[in-house]
Scaffold this active site. Structure first.
Site, PDB file in Angstrom:
ATOM      1  CG  HIS A  75      -1.902  -1.111   1.070  1.00  0.00           C
ATOM      2  ND1 HIS A  75      -2.503  -1.622   2.410  1.00  0.00           N
ATOM      3  CD2 HIS A  75      -1.974  -2.016   0.216  1.00  0.00           C
ATOM      4  CE1 HIS A  75      -3.157  -2.755   1.977  1.00  0.00           C
ATOM      5  NE2 HIS A  75      -3.114  -3.039   0.790  1.00  0.00           N
ATOM      6  CG  HIS A 231      -7.702  -2.940  -1.413  1.00  0.00           C
ATOM      7  ND1 HIS A 231      -7.134  -1.831  -0.809  1.00  0.00           N
ATOM      8  CD2 HIS A 231      -7.008  -3.771  -1.257  1.00  0.00           C
ATOM      9  CE1 HIS A 231      -5.975  -2.454  -0.090  1.00  0.00           C
ATOM     10  NE2 HIS A 231      -5.812  -3.824  -0.413  1.00  0.00           N
ATOM     11  CG  ASP A 235      -3.604  -5.167  -2.768  1.00  0.00           C
ATOM     12  OD1 ASP A 235      -3.268  -4.339  -2.153  1.00  0.00           O
ATOM     13  OD2 ASP A 235      -4.301  -6.057  -2.492  1.00  0.00           O
ATOM     14  CG  HIS A 258      -0.248  -9.381  -3.012  1.00  0.00           C
ATOM     15  ND1 HIS A 258      -0.243  -8.172  -3.177  1.00  0.00           N
ATOM     16  CD2 HIS A 258      -1.019  -9.574  -1.792  1.00  0.00           C
ATOM     17  CE1 HIS A 258      -0.994  -7.539  -2.492  1.00  0.00           C
ATOM     18  NE2 HIS A 258      -1.501  -8.371  -1.363  1.00  0.00           N
TER      19      HIS A 258
HETATM   20 ZN   LIG Z   1      -4.163  -4.527  -0.318  1.00  0.00          ZN
END
Ligand SMILES: [Zn+2]
Length: 278
Positions: A75, A231, A235, A258
């Protein structure tokens, strides 16, 4: 598009709990000279915020080297990339970047308050030579060569409060500060309970994540109707910041996280990118 490199005019300080470990951390972000890049400083050791320093991707992106590990870097890196802050020293006391409110907004506000300054050297973007993708199960991340960068995500959850969502962020026309930075980490009520039982998400109380599906529906009013997918894009932007240059490509992440974002970034470096010299 080439632009001048940027750094902060003054240090910015952030403190708070980590999301996953819950311990208290202090992050001081300092200005750095041009061509320095973004570097984490832990116990006096410098760790470049670079793909080859990724040591973990379970629920967050973890950078490390030997004994040193710093979790949840995505973030603050999204905030830096979103504001075009290329040269920074991120000095951390603790094992995790403070989660703040679960979004990138507190970092953005801290950076803007410290001041953003242009430096004299320019930075060239990374361009794709060919389309690339990575996939695992029903998750996919695709990168396409493009004149203007676009980062988009699509998610689908059976939970009726989320359902199917898609969001596209175009850095050249959309406002990072208002459209992407405020989107918070989200989780489902049942999942959060399970994490708490496993001793994870200790810092994740209802003030630093959007929890969906509890007794009141949402733990706090959503900041956007499609906050979860925004969001996901945040990311993605944070993970792609580990490429160290702005990426001039269109990237679409479908149900990804991720691990897959970073696998695509590695493939971009290995197979398909060149620095555009103008
Ligand atoms: Zn995140």
């Amino acid at each position: 598009m080439n632009r001048l490199q940027r750094t902060l005019a003054a240090p910015a300080l952030f403190r708070g709990a980590g999301l996953h470990g819950g311990g208290s951390s202090i992050l001081t972000v300092l200005p750095a000279p041009e061509d320095h890049g973004r570097v984490l400083r832990v116990d006096g050791r410098d760790l470049p915020c670079r793909l080859d320093r990724v040591v973990g991707t379970e629920r967050c992106t973890i950078l490390g080297d030997g004994e040193v590990r710093v979790a949840t870097v995505e973030h603050v890196l999204a905030a830096a990339a979103g504001l075009g802050l290329d040269n920074l020293v991120l000095e951390i006391q603790g094992e995790e970047v403070p989660v703040m409110d679960g979004s990138a907004l507190p970092f953005v506000q801290g950076f803007l308050q410290a001041g953003v300054v242009e430096q004299s050297a320019s930075i060239q973007p990374l361009c794709l030579g060919q389309p690339l993708f990575v996939a695992q199960g029903d998750a996919l991340v695709v990168a396409l060569p493009a004149e203007n960068a676009a980062f988009e995500a699509a998610i689908h959850f059976t939970h009726p409060l989320v359902g199917a969502q898609h969001f596209c962020f175009r850095p050249e026309q959309d406002e990072f500060v208002s459209s992407l930075a405020p989107a918070r980490t989200f989780g489902f009520w049942e999942e959060v309970q399970a994490l708490l039982e496993r001793g994870l998400a200790r810092g994740g109380d209802f003030s630093n994540a959007l929890v969906i599906g509890g007794p009141g529906g949402f733990s706090s009013p959503p900041r956007f109707p499609d906050e979860p997918v925004r969001h996901k894009v945040l990311d993605l932007v944070g993970d792609l910041a580990l490429l160290e240059r702005p990426l001039q490509a269109r990237v679409l992440a479908v149900r990804a996280g991720h691990r897959l974002h970073l696998e695509l970034a590695r493939k971009i470096l290995k197979e398909g990118a060149h620095v555009r010299m103008v």
